[in-house]
Motif scaffolding. Sequence first.
Motif, PDB file in Angstrom:
ATOM      1  N   GLY A  79      40.816  24.955  26.145  1.00  0.00           N
ATOM      2  CA  GLY A  79      40.978  23.680  25.454  1.00  0.00           C
ATOM      3  C   GLY A  79      41.174  23.984  23.975  1.00  0.00           C
ATOM      4  N   PHE A  80      41.613  23.026  23.181  1.00  0.00           N
ATOM      5  CA  PHE A  80      41.763  23.334  21.755  1.00  0.00           C
ATOM      6  C   PHE A  80      41.739  22.085  20.887  1.00  0.00           C
ATOM      7  CE2 PHE A  80      46.019  21.887  20.589  1.00  0.00           C
ATOM      8  CZ  PHE A  80      46.675  21.796  21.815  1.00  0.00           C
ATOM      9  N   ALA A 104      37.453  22.857  30.792  1.00  0.00           N
ATOM     10  CA  ALA A 104      37.980  24.005  30.039  1.00  0.00           C
ATOM     11  C   ALA A 104      36.921  25.113  29.982  1.00  0.00           C
ATOM     12  CB  ALA A 104      38.364  23.575  28.624  1.00  0.00           C
ATOM     13  N   GLN A 105      37.366  26.369  30.155  1.00  0.00           N
ATOM     14  CA  GLN A 105      36.420  27.494  30.174  1.00  0.00           C
ATOM     15  C   GLN A 105      36.183  28.086  28.791  1.00  0.00           C
ATOM     16  OE1 GLN A 105      38.667  27.086  32.898  1.00  0.00           O
ATOM     17  NE2 GLN A 105      36.750  26.253  33.646  1.00  0.00           N
ATOM     18  N   ALA A 106      37.062  27.787  27.851  1.00  0.00           N
ATOM     19  CA  ALA A 106      36.926  28.318  26.493  1.00  0.00           C
ATOM     20  C   ALA A 106      37.637  27.328  25.585  1.00  0.00           C
ATOM     21  CB  ALA A 106      37.582  29.691  26.398  1.00  0.00           C
ATOM     22  N   VAL A 107      37.369  27.395  24.286  1.00  0.00           N
ATOM     23  CA  VAL A 107      38.101  26.510  23.376  1.00  0.00           C
ATOM     24  C   VAL A 107      38.595  27.298  22.166  1.00  0.00           C
ATOM     25  CG1 VAL A 107      37.021  24.309  24.017  1.00  0.00           C
ATOM     26  CG2 VAL A 107      35.941  25.749  22.277  1.00  0.00           C
ATOM     27  N   GLN A 108      39.728  26.870  21.640  1.00  0.00           N
ATOM     28  CA  GLN A 108      40.260  27.512  20.443  1.00  0.00           C
ATOM     29  C   GLN A 108      40.420  26.470  19.337  1.00  0.00           C
ATOM     30  OE1 GLN A 108      43.074  30.668  20.628  1.00  0.00           O
ATOM     31  NE2 GLN A 108      44.340  29.892  18.967  1.00  0.00           N
ATOM     32  N   LEU A 109      40.014  26.883  18.123  1.00  0.00           N
ATOM     33  CA  LEU A 109      40.231  26.060  16.938  1.00  0.00           C
ATOM     34  C   LEU A 109      41.406  26.662  16.179  1.00  0.00           C
ATOM     35  CD1 LEU A 109      36.671  25.526  15.444  1.00  0.00           C
ATOM     36  CD2 LEU A 109      38.311  23.720  15.962  1.00  0.00           C
ATOM     37  N   PHE A 110      42.427  25.846  15.914  1.00  0.00           N
ATOM     38  CA  PHE A 110      43.594  26.329  15.178  1.00  0.00           C
ATOM     39  C   PHE A 110      43.439  25.992  13.699  1.00  0.00           C
ATOM     40  CE2 PHE A 110      46.731  27.698  18.282  1.00  0.00           C
ATOM     41  CZ  PHE A 110      46.326  27.103  19.464  1.00  0.00           C
ATOM     42  N   ILE A 164      29.245  23.382  19.596  1.00  0.00           N
ATOM     43  CA  ILE A 164      29.994  23.400  20.854  1.00  0.00           C
ATOM     44  C   ILE A 164      29.014  23.514  22.012  1.00  0.00           C
ATOM     45  CG2 ILE A 164      31.599  24.776  22.275  1.00  0.00           C
ATOM     46  CD1 ILE A 164      32.928  23.142  20.017  1.00  0.00           C
ATOM     47  N   LYS A 165      28.997  22.540  22.871  1.00  0.00           N
ATOM     48  CA  LYS A 165      28.143  22.625  24.051  1.00  0.00           C
ATOM     49  C   LYS A 165      28.739  21.828  25.202  1.00  0.00           C
ATOM     50  CE  LYS A 165      25.039  19.572  21.689  1.00  0.00           C
ATOM     51  NZ  LYS A 165      24.275  19.478  20.649  1.00  0.00           N
ATOM     52  N   PRO A 166      28.582  22.251  26.459  1.00  0.00           N
ATOM     53  CA  PRO A 166      27.930  23.499  26.831  1.00  0.00           C
ATOM     54  C   PRO A 166      28.648  24.692  26.199  1.00  0.00           C
ATOM     55  CG  PRO A 166      28.808  22.345  28.754  1.00  0.00           C
ATOM     56  CD  PRO A 166      29.103  21.500  27.585  1.00  0.00           C
ATOM     57  N   ARG A 167      27.866  25.720  25.897  1.00  0.00           N
ATOM     58  CA  ARG A 167      28.395  26.846  25.161  1.00  0.00           C
ATOM     59  C   ARG A 167      29.405  27.633  26.001  1.00  0.00           C
ATOM     60  NH1 ARG A 167      28.982  28.133  19.831  1.00  0.00           N
ATOM     61  NH2 ARG A 167      29.835  30.195  19.889  1.00  0.00           N
ATOM     62  N   VAL A 168      30.622  27.663  25.539  1.00  0.00           N
ATOM     63  CA  VAL A 168      31.648  28.497  26.164  1.00  0.00           C
ATOM     64  C   VAL A 168      32.207  29.354  25.030  1.00  0.00           C
ATOM     65  CG1 VAL A 168      32.271  26.723  27.874  1.00  0.00           C
ATOM     66  CG2 VAL A 168      33.509  26.829  25.711  1.00  0.00           C
ATOM     67  N   PRO A 169      32.986  30.399  25.325  1.00  0.00           N
ATOM     68  CA  PRO A 169      33.548  31.183  24.235  1.00  0.00           C
ATOM     69  C   PRO A 169      34.402  30.313  23.304  1.00  0.00           C
ATOM     70  CG  PRO A 169      33.763  32.367  26.296  1.00  0.00           C
ATOM     71  CD  PRO A 169      33.263  30.997  26.648  1.00  0.00           C
TER      72      PRO A 169
END
Length: 652
Positions: free
Chosen positions: A444-445, A502-508, A535-540
């Motif tokens: 996700g992002f 989503a298993q992870a999230v990215q901030l651009f 960020i929770k639940p905590r994912v990478p």
Amino acid sequence: MPAGFQGQRVVAFESRFAEEMASLISRHQGVAQLAPALAEAPLEQNVGAIRFGERLLQGEVAVAVFMTGVGTRTLMDVLQGRYRKPDLLGALSRATLIARGPKPIAALRALGLSTVIPVPEPNTWREVLEVIDTSEGCPNLSGLTVAVQEYGTPNRLLLEELRRRGAEVLQVPVYRWTLPSDTGPLYRAIDALIEGTCRVVLFTNSMQVSHLFQLASQKQKADALRRALNHAVTASIGPNCSQALRRELVRVDLEAGQPNMACLVEEASRKAAAIPQDEGVQPSSRVVVSVEVESGTAVPRTFSRLDNSVFMRACRRQATEYTPIWLMRQAGRYMAEYREIRSRTSFLGLCKNSDLAAEVTVTAAHRLGVDAAIIFADILLIVEPMGLGLTFEGGDGPSIQGVIRSQAEVDRLSEVIPEESLSFVFDAVRKARAGLRPDLPLIGFAGAPFTLASYITEGGGSKNYVHTKELMYRHPGAWDSMMQLISRSITRYLNGQILAGAQAVQLFDSWAGCLSPEDYRRSVLPYTAQVIENIKPRVPVIYFSTGTGGYLELVGSTGADVIGVDWRIDLARAWARIGEGQAVQGNLDPLVLLGDRDSIAEKAGEILERAGGRPGHIFNLGHGVLPQTPVDQVLRLVDAVHERSRKARLSG
Ligand code: CP3
């Protein structure tokens, strides 16, 4: 419907009420395996507290900040055990005392100290600083010693801000709990979990989590333990405990409806009974779990295969058979499948149609053979629910109507409720998750606070960021309220994407490179760090920026698990500056994909060499795929990265 634990082994870490815990477990047909994880620390072991006491009595501590109730009480107990009360009270009353909330205030009051500066709600480190900067009772910190009582993890951002104000910071770690003298049961519990002979685990406080992982890491078993917990029914007594588990990237299956042991055991037994017995006890055998999402629908997730995927392992800096790769803008105009769908609808129309957005996401990831998918959306979608206009027209890039350049304009911005206004993205995440291969993680992002702020002050892309910097320099109050609003909105938006699957999230943070290090540190970093912390639940969490080679250390201190780097800096040097504790993502120049086939493999090889096969490298471009890129070249890159890194692992 079967009831209770049905004879299964249940691990519990409770210490003080171990017997009660054992009888609760057996009353629910379980076999208790107790592994007490805490023992009360002898007060004299608190060397941090003693060092503080000595400097305090010598009159060297000008300001003391008390962060927690338990910590303050423990600290005062240590001091009272060592010093005469009148000396102690005298020394404390000569210092400026700041208490972060009602609990430390009560602990100080119990000792007869009532002249304390209270920190207003919501009692975060920001309000602590606000009190320091504005309270009449608080001196200018320059050249003074400021003691900060801490319990658990130190608050890095607070310490940094105090130092920036010229203070010498005296960290005062205090703790009430230590490991028990007999750690045998804990080691046996770790082994039972890893071997899979026990698949129900009960945590009754957050310290148990850190002690358990502390011991597991000493035996190089932390990763195996994390995996085992992610395959067991992991039950937590309350939010603090759950947060500690998520920080260790452990999924919490159940949080007790009421924070007591009876409720925890009862609910865990029901959850355990719902798992078919014939699934066996090996971690790999349990796959599908349901997670309740806010809208009330259940999302099936194949946790183990996703969690053990090459990409997720690399995010956690675990060894992988080859280097995972995905590409920013992997779904886009360079791909015929995308152009076909896009010919039928506008870009925004595509983003808002969750079926099409999911299709584009899944098609691109499967076609390219990459190791992660990224949800098809745009960082700017969030500006519409803030009350601004958004158009993508004529290929000139995005344009935003109703720009924000003053406090009055900031005041008109709306708080974003993503569950209402961006629910189409959450739907797309659910649909993409359902359509993706079950071992392919979905990212996700969101835009990072600064990059979004720059878009809404400039009204679109920019060369010099004149309006953004003007607002930042001339109207710091307006800047702060705008950044806070954006940060709150994207935190909620990202957490919603995680809940949706989503298993992870990215901030651009694509435009952060236009800033000086000091401006980044002061006006951007705290907000980014706050988003990541929440960020929770905590994912990478992956934090990506470009042009920030001048202050990578600061970029590395945002708290992200993975740091994205662009091609302007050598990957090995970048990694050394960011620190071994974080994974890195990058960093091929996207224009290499316009070159010939051989040079693509060669240049990819160079980057793999710079990463040196160390766990925690995710291959990516230093920025997005350009529209003129031939798809074949992208396929060539994906293959080259997989092949070369696999070979290097085998020969190394
Ligand atoms: O595949 C993916 O990476 C997921 C989709 C994605 C898009 N935008 C789709 C998109 C992602 C992750 C983004 C992020 C994004 N959007 C960023 C950060 C990354 C970066 O490139 O720095 C930024 C700055 C934006 C804002 C934005 N959106 C711009 C500047 C543009 C115009 C430039 C362009 O390439 O046309 C967009 C439009 C956009 N976002 C397109 C796509 C596929 C092209 C629109 C189209 O189909 O016409």
